[in-house]
Motif scaffolding. Structure first.
Motif, PDB file in Angstrom:
ATOM      1  N   VAL A   1       0.829  -1.210   0.000  1.00 11.56           N
ATOM      2  CA  VAL A   1       0.000   0.000   0.000  1.00 11.56           C
ATOM      3  C   VAL A   1       0.862   1.259   0.000  1.00 11.56           C
ATOM      4  O   VAL A   1       2.003   1.250   0.465  1.00 11.56           O
ATOM      5  N   SER A   2       0.290   2.339  -0.518  1.00 11.63           N
ATOM      6  CA  SER A   2       0.951   3.641  -0.447  1.00 11.63           C
ATOM      7  C   SER A   2       0.742   4.234   0.937  1.00 11.63           C
ATOM      8  O   SER A   2      -0.205   3.898   1.650  1.00 11.63           O
ATOM      9  N   VAL A   3       1.648   5.122   1.302  1.00 15.42           N
ATOM     10  CA  VAL A   3       1.650   5.732   2.633  1.00 15.42           C
ATOM     11  C   VAL A   3       1.586   7.247   2.472  1.00 15.42           C
ATOM     12  O   VAL A   3       2.375   7.831   1.727  1.00 15.42           O
TER      13      VAL A   3
ATOM     14  N   PHE B   1      -2.361   3.497  -3.782  1.00 13.78           N
ATOM     15  CA  PHE B   1      -1.917   2.192  -4.273  1.00 13.78           C
ATOM     16  C   PHE B   1      -2.288   1.141  -3.245  1.00 13.78           C
ATOM     17  O   PHE B   1      -2.009   1.290  -2.057  1.00 13.78           O
ATOM     18  N   GLU B   2      -2.944   0.082  -3.707  1.00  8.67           N
ATOM     19  CA  GLU B   2      -3.278  -1.038  -2.819  1.00  8.67           C
ATOM     20  C   GLU B   2      -3.400  -2.306  -3.651  1.00  8.67           C
ATOM     21  O   GLU B   2      -4.229  -2.389  -4.548  1.00  8.67           O
TER      22      GLU B   2
ATOM     23  N   VAL C   1      10.783   4.014  -1.446  1.00 10.50           N
ATOM     24  CA  VAL C   1      10.685   5.475  -1.406  1.00 10.50           C
ATOM     25  C   VAL C   1      11.082   6.053  -2.766  1.00 10.50           C
ATOM     26  O   VAL C   1      11.872   5.446  -3.493  1.00 10.50           O
ATOM     27  N   PRO C   2      10.566   7.239  -3.104  1.00  9.17           N
ATOM     28  CA  PRO C   2      10.854   7.833  -4.417  1.00  9.17           C
ATOM     29  C   PRO C   2      12.186   8.575  -4.450  1.00  9.17           C
ATOM     30  O   PRO C   2      12.279   9.697  -4.942  1.00  9.17           O
TER      31      PRO C   2
ATOM     32  N   PRO D   1       5.929   7.021  -0.283  1.00  9.36           N
ATOM     33  CA  PRO D   1       6.449   5.694   0.037  1.00  9.36           C
ATOM     34  C   PRO D   1       5.370   4.636  -0.152  1.00  9.36           C
ATOM     35  O   PRO D   1       4.176   4.936  -0.175  1.00  9.36           O
ATOM     36  N   LEU D   2       5.812   3.388  -0.270  1.00 13.54           N
ATOM     37  CA  LEU D   2       4.907   2.234  -0.233  1.00 13.54           C
ATOM     38  C   LEU D   2       5.484   1.235   0.759  1.00 13.54           C
ATOM     39  O   LEU D   2       6.695   1.163   0.939  1.00 13.54           O
TER      40      LEU D   2
END
Length: 197
Positions: free
Chosen positions: A6-8, A59-60, A93-94, A193-194
């Motif tokens: 999942v996205s954070v 995102f999931e 992380v991006p 982040p995810l």
């Protein structure tokens, strides 16, 4: 239950661990980045309050299929160090990170947190996607189990029947290639982040 990727959002990333936040991870990562001479990761967007299917704002995905074929695929196309970078992280992380960052902070499933950079994961995912000729019809967003449902509800099998190729030899492996590809793209596009939970 199962494992989800999942996205954070900002409130969770900077939030206290006692409230299911990741503030300890965020602080430890920032300290390591500064130690390496880089800027801290301070610009994290908030998750959207209202869900809009296909908007690509969150995102999931659920990790349901077996990973044996995916692991074998990675071993065929990636070096051991690349495989560790690609599949050994607990938080994405991006940021461009030449190697993973291991933090002495518990993650959801281990007593440590391993951070990987989305640009590096994306490059490896693109290489695997090219190797199996992943079709363009794979869902472009993953904001509500789009990839999971694509595989589980038969759309992937129908496409495999119409467009056979290397990707159809193991649909579970193709799912994971698509999962990591879309996760890295999402992290870079949204700047978020995810994590696995």
């Amino acid at each position: 239950m199962g494992i989800y990727l999942v996205s954070v959002g900002a409130s969770e990333w900077f939030g206290p661990a006692a409230e299911d936040g990741m503030g300890e991870v965020a602080a430890a990562l920032d300290a390591e980045l500064v130690r390496r001479g880089a800027a801290p990761y301070a610009s994290v967007p908030e998750e959207p309050e209202e869900f809009v299917r296909g908007a690509g704002q969150s995102f999931e995905e659920k990790l349901i299929p077996a990973m044996d074929g995916f692991t074998a695929l990675c071993r065929r196309h990636l070096t051991p160090a690349e495989f560790e970078m690609f599949g050994g992280w607990s938080v994405l992380v991006p940021l461009s990170l030449p190697d993973t960052v291991e933090l002495p902070v518990p993650s959801s499933y281990e007593d440590r947190t391993v951070i990987a950079g989305a640009p590096q994961v994306l490059a490896l995912a693109q290489r695997l996607a090219t190797a199996i000729e992943l079709p363009a019809e794979v869902p472009a967003t993953s904001d509500n189990l789009d990839l999971t449902l694509w595989l589980a509800e038969g759309s992937a099998r129908e496409l495999a029947r119409l467009r056979p190729g290397p990707w159809t030899e193991d649909l579970d492996a193709a799912f994971y290639v698509a999962l990591f590809l879309r996760a890295a793209e999402h992290s870079l596009r949204r700047g978020c982040p995810l994590t696995f939970c």
